[in-house]
Design an enzyme around this catalytic site. Structure first.
Site, PDB file in Angstrom:
ATOM      1  N   ARG A 162       2.070  10.276  18.808  1.00 26.33           N
ATOM      2  CA  ARG A 162       1.216  10.085  17.578  1.00 26.33           C
ATOM      3  C   ARG A 162       1.249   8.903  16.959  1.00 26.33           C
ATOM      4  O   ARG A 162       0.272   9.336  15.688  1.00 26.33           O
ATOM      5  CB  ARG A 162       2.620  10.880  16.601  1.00 26.33           C
ATOM      6  CG  ARG A 162       2.850  12.684  17.291  1.00 26.33           C
ATOM      7  CD  ARG A 162       3.978  13.169  17.014  1.00 26.33           C
ATOM      8  NE  ARG A 162       4.689  12.236  17.638  1.00 26.33           N
ATOM      9  CZ  ARG A 162       5.971  12.871  17.182  1.00 26.33           C
ATOM     10  NH1 ARG A 162       6.205  14.125  16.546  1.00 26.33           N
ATOM     11  NH2 ARG A 162       7.374  12.516  17.850  1.00 26.33           N
ATOM     12  N   HIS A 192       7.329   4.448  13.076  1.00 31.25           N
ATOM     13  CA  HIS A 192       6.634   5.655  12.899  1.00 31.25           C
ATOM     14  C   HIS A 192       8.036   6.546  12.991  1.00 31.25           C
ATOM     15  O   HIS A 192       8.639   6.235  12.939  1.00 31.25           O
ATOM     16  CB  HIS A 192       5.863   6.112  13.145  1.00 31.25           C
ATOM     17  CG  HIS A 192       6.228   6.844  15.026  1.00 31.25           C
ATOM     18  ND1 HIS A 192       6.715   8.244  15.253  1.00 31.25           N
ATOM     19  CD2 HIS A 192       7.231   6.102  15.688  1.00 31.25           C
ATOM     20  CE1 HIS A 192       7.289   8.182  16.336  1.00 31.25           C
ATOM     21  NE2 HIS A 192       7.567   6.675  17.506  1.00 31.25           N
ATOM     22  N   ASP A 236       5.250   6.577  21.338  1.00 35.23           N
ATOM     23  CA  ASP A 236       4.979   8.029  21.068  1.00 35.23           C
ATOM     24  C   ASP A 236       3.051   8.595  20.685  1.00 35.23           C
ATOM     25  O   ASP A 236       2.441   8.045  20.244  1.00 35.23           O
ATOM     26  CB  ASP A 236       5.415   7.995  19.166  1.00 35.23           C
ATOM     27  CG  ASP A 236       5.910   9.380  19.433  1.00 35.23           C
ATOM     28  OD1 ASP A 236       6.925   9.933  19.145  1.00 35.23           O
ATOM     29  OD2 ASP A 236       4.572  10.013  19.022  1.00 35.23           O
ATOM     30  N   CYS A 243       5.092   2.448  19.086  1.00 27.56           N
ATOM     31  CA  CYS A 243       5.718   3.495  19.673  1.00 27.56           C
ATOM     32  C   CYS A 243       4.864   3.809  20.987  1.00 27.56           C
ATOM     33  O   CYS A 243       3.511   3.890  20.695  1.00 27.56           O
ATOM     34  CB  CYS A 243       6.345   3.926  19.219  1.00 27.56           C
ATOM     35  SG  CYS A 243       7.227   5.007  20.461  1.00 27.56           S
TER      36      CYS A 243
HETATM   37 ZN   LIG Z   1       8.761   6.124  18.531  1.00 30.02          ZN
END
Ligand SMILES: [Zn+2]
Length: 178
Positions: free
Chosen positions: A48, A105, A46, A44
């Site tokens: 993180r 995630h 993202d 992703c």
């Molecule tokens: Zn994500």
């Protein structure tokens, strides 16, 4: 207007003076001989979930594709522009990658948007809703399940979505089981 975070500029300098300096031989070898990663990671966007950090991987080790919610579409050789499919094609056909890992995630904003568009990262948008519609019937099955809490539904769809993407990956004629 916000300025670019100064610590990232410092970080780049630190990388050039530190890790790049220490691993210069490796970087030069990769530049002259080309990359030969054996593993592709689909992750992703993202902030993180950074694959190189999580797998403690060095330069040239991972071929990484990141998109919203780490989704793989089905093989669609039409006239549309398919970024994820282009990366898969290059990884398999040009780099002869041996492994493809779909790395999900927790607390994924894209998955949250698929379950409940009004709770997603945007009230309305041009692309996220259509992109997440790829999960279609799968997400409808989870979002209609009243036996689970909202966070259980989220975790369930994060996992089911990976299985769905593995199935979609198998529709590419040049992706084979080990
Ligand atoms: Zn994500």
């Amino acid at each position: 207007m916000h300025s670019f975070p100064p610590h990232l500029i410092t970080g780049y300098s630190n990388f050039m003076a530190g890790r790049y300096e220490r691993e210069e031989g490796r970087y030069k070898e990769l530049a002259s001989q080309g990359q030969k990663p054996t593993t592709m990671i689909i992750a992703c966007c993202d902030s993180r979930s950074a694959p190189e950090t999580i797998f403690d991987a060095g330069p040239g080790e991972l071929f990484v594709m990141r998109n919203v919610a780490n989704l793989v579409p089905t093989y669609q050789p039409d006239s549309a522009q398919h970024g994820t499919s282009a990366a898969i094609e290059f990884a398999v056909k040009a780099l002869s990658i041996e492994n493809i890992v779909i790395m999900g995630h927790g607390r994924c904003g894209g998955i949250r948007a698929a379950l409940d568009p009004s709770a997603g990262p945007l009230d309305e948008g041009d692309f996220i809703g259509k992109w997440m519609a790829m999960l279609g019937p799968v997400s409808a099955r989870v979002s209609d399940n009243k036996l689970m809490t909202a966070s259980e539904r989220q975790t369930a769809l994060e996992r089911i979505s990976i299985r769905n993407s593995i199935g979609n990956l198998r529709t590419f004629p040049y992706v084979h089981e080990p």
